[in-house]
Scaffold this active site. Structure first.
Site, short mmCIF file in Angstrom:
data_model
loop_
_atom_site.label_atom_id
_atom_site.label_comp_id
_atom_site.label_asym_id
_atom_site.label_seq_id
_atom_site.Cartn_x
_atom_site.Cartn_y
_atom_site.Cartn_z
N GLY A 115 94.37 51.11 -21.27
CA GLY A 115 94.40 49.70 -21.57
C GLY A 115 94.19 49.42 -23.04
O GLY A 115 94.15 50.34 -23.87
N ALA A 116 94.02 48.17 -23.37
CA ALA A 116 93.80 47.75 -24.75
C ALA A 116 92.43 48.19 -25.26
O ALA A 116 92.25 48.45 -26.44
CB ALA A 116 93.94 46.24 -24.87
N GLU A 117 91.45 48.29 -24.35
CA GLU A 117 90.08 48.61 -24.76
C GLU A 117 89.71 50.08 -24.57
O GLU A 117 88.87 50.59 -25.29
CB GLU A 117 89.09 47.75 -23.98
CG GLU A 117 89.05 46.30 -24.39
CD GLU A 117 88.49 46.10 -25.78
OE1 GLU A 117 87.45 46.70 -26.13
OE2 GLU A 117 89.10 45.35 -26.55
N ALA A 118 90.31 50.72 -23.55
CA ALA A 118 89.84 52.07 -23.22
C ALA A 118 90.91 52.88 -22.50
O ALA A 118 91.86 52.32 -21.94
CB ALA A 118 88.60 51.98 -22.33
N VAL B 174 91.12 55.72 -19.36
CA VAL B 174 90.35 56.19 -18.22
C VAL B 174 91.11 57.36 -17.63
O VAL B 174 92.29 57.22 -17.27
CB VAL B 174 90.14 55.08 -17.17
CG1 VAL B 174 89.34 55.60 -15.99
CG2 VAL B 174 89.48 53.86 -17.79
N LYS C 80 85.71 57.46 -19.20
CA LYS C 80 86.20 56.24 -19.83
C LYS C 80 85.81 56.27 -21.30
O LYS C 80 84.63 56.37 -21.63
CB LYS C 80 85.60 55.00 -19.16
CG LYS C 80 86.09 53.69 -19.74
CD LYS C 80 85.59 52.49 -18.96
CE LYS C 80 86.17 51.20 -19.51
NZ LYS C 80 85.80 50.04 -18.68
N ASP D 234 85.57 40.54 -14.64
CA ASP D 234 86.97 40.88 -14.35
C ASP D 234 87.10 41.14 -12.86
O ASP D 234 87.56 42.19 -12.42
CB ASP D 234 87.39 42.11 -15.17
CG ASP D 234 88.90 42.30 -15.22
OD1 ASP D 234 89.64 41.37 -14.81
OD2 ASP D 234 89.34 43.38 -15.65
#
Length: 190
Positions: free
Chosen positions: A6-9, A11, A20, A107
């Site tokens: 994703g944009a943040e991490a 996994v 993660k 979320d």
């Protein structure tokens, strides 16, 4: 094997664990970026563990280093593929316990729940925070209800079942559910 990027991490599953890793942001000053990623990682691990202490099934956190969390791999099925009235009611109970404990998931979607051995596990606490307020709880549930509506044809049944479960465990469920309706109206007329 990568589960998601994703944009943040990122996994991935490695050696039977989920790893993660928060991704560095090139647009931030390096020291600031490292501090932000480290703080967010520690916060996420802390809230996963706190949710577990509240009786919410979550992965067990095995290690936290800098911007990396190593946790238990839950080999189940995402809730979005198997959700039904009964599971939605059980989810309501879990979220009620989470909210009564002061934790906001941030979320709350059926993609961030895994069904395994007849239990619903909450995952991805990356946007989670502590807030005992009605508004934060209402927004959390509103996100879930939007997920129900956009991805499940029987969303009204799922919503009603969730509310039944939530009322069983949340200390001020009626006030929170009323706020959800207010939030929904705000969105319609914006």
């Amino acid at each position: 094997m990568y589960l998601t990027r994703g944009a943040e991490a990122t996994v991935k599953v490695e050696g039977g664990y989920v790893i993660k890793v928060r991704i560095p942001k090139q647009y931030r000053q390096k020291e600031l970026d490292e501090r932000i990623r480290k703080e967010r990682t520690k916060n996420e691990a802390r809230l996963i563990s706190e949710a577990r202490r509240l009786g919410i099934p979550t992965p067990i956190v095995h290690d936290v280093q800098n911007s990396t969390i190593v946790m238990q791999y839950i080999p189940g099925t995402p809730l979005k593929y198997v959700v039904d009235e009964s599971l939605s009611e059980r989810l309501g109970e879990l979220v009620g316990n989470l909210h009564t404990g002061g934790i906001i998931h941030g979320d709350l979607t059926t993609s961030n729940m895994i069904v395994y051995n007849d239990r619903i596990y909450m995952i991805d606490f990356g946007l989670s925070f502590i807030d005992p307020g009605i508004e934060a709880r209402g927004v959390d549930i509103h996100v879930l209800f939007q997920t129900f509506e956009s991805t499940h044809h029987d969303h009204e049944i799922l919503t009603d079942a969730f509310c039944r479960g939530y009322r069983q465990t949340c200390d001020n469920a009626e006030e929170v559910l009323e706020r959800v309706r207010d939030i929904e109206k705000r969105g319609r007329y914006a």
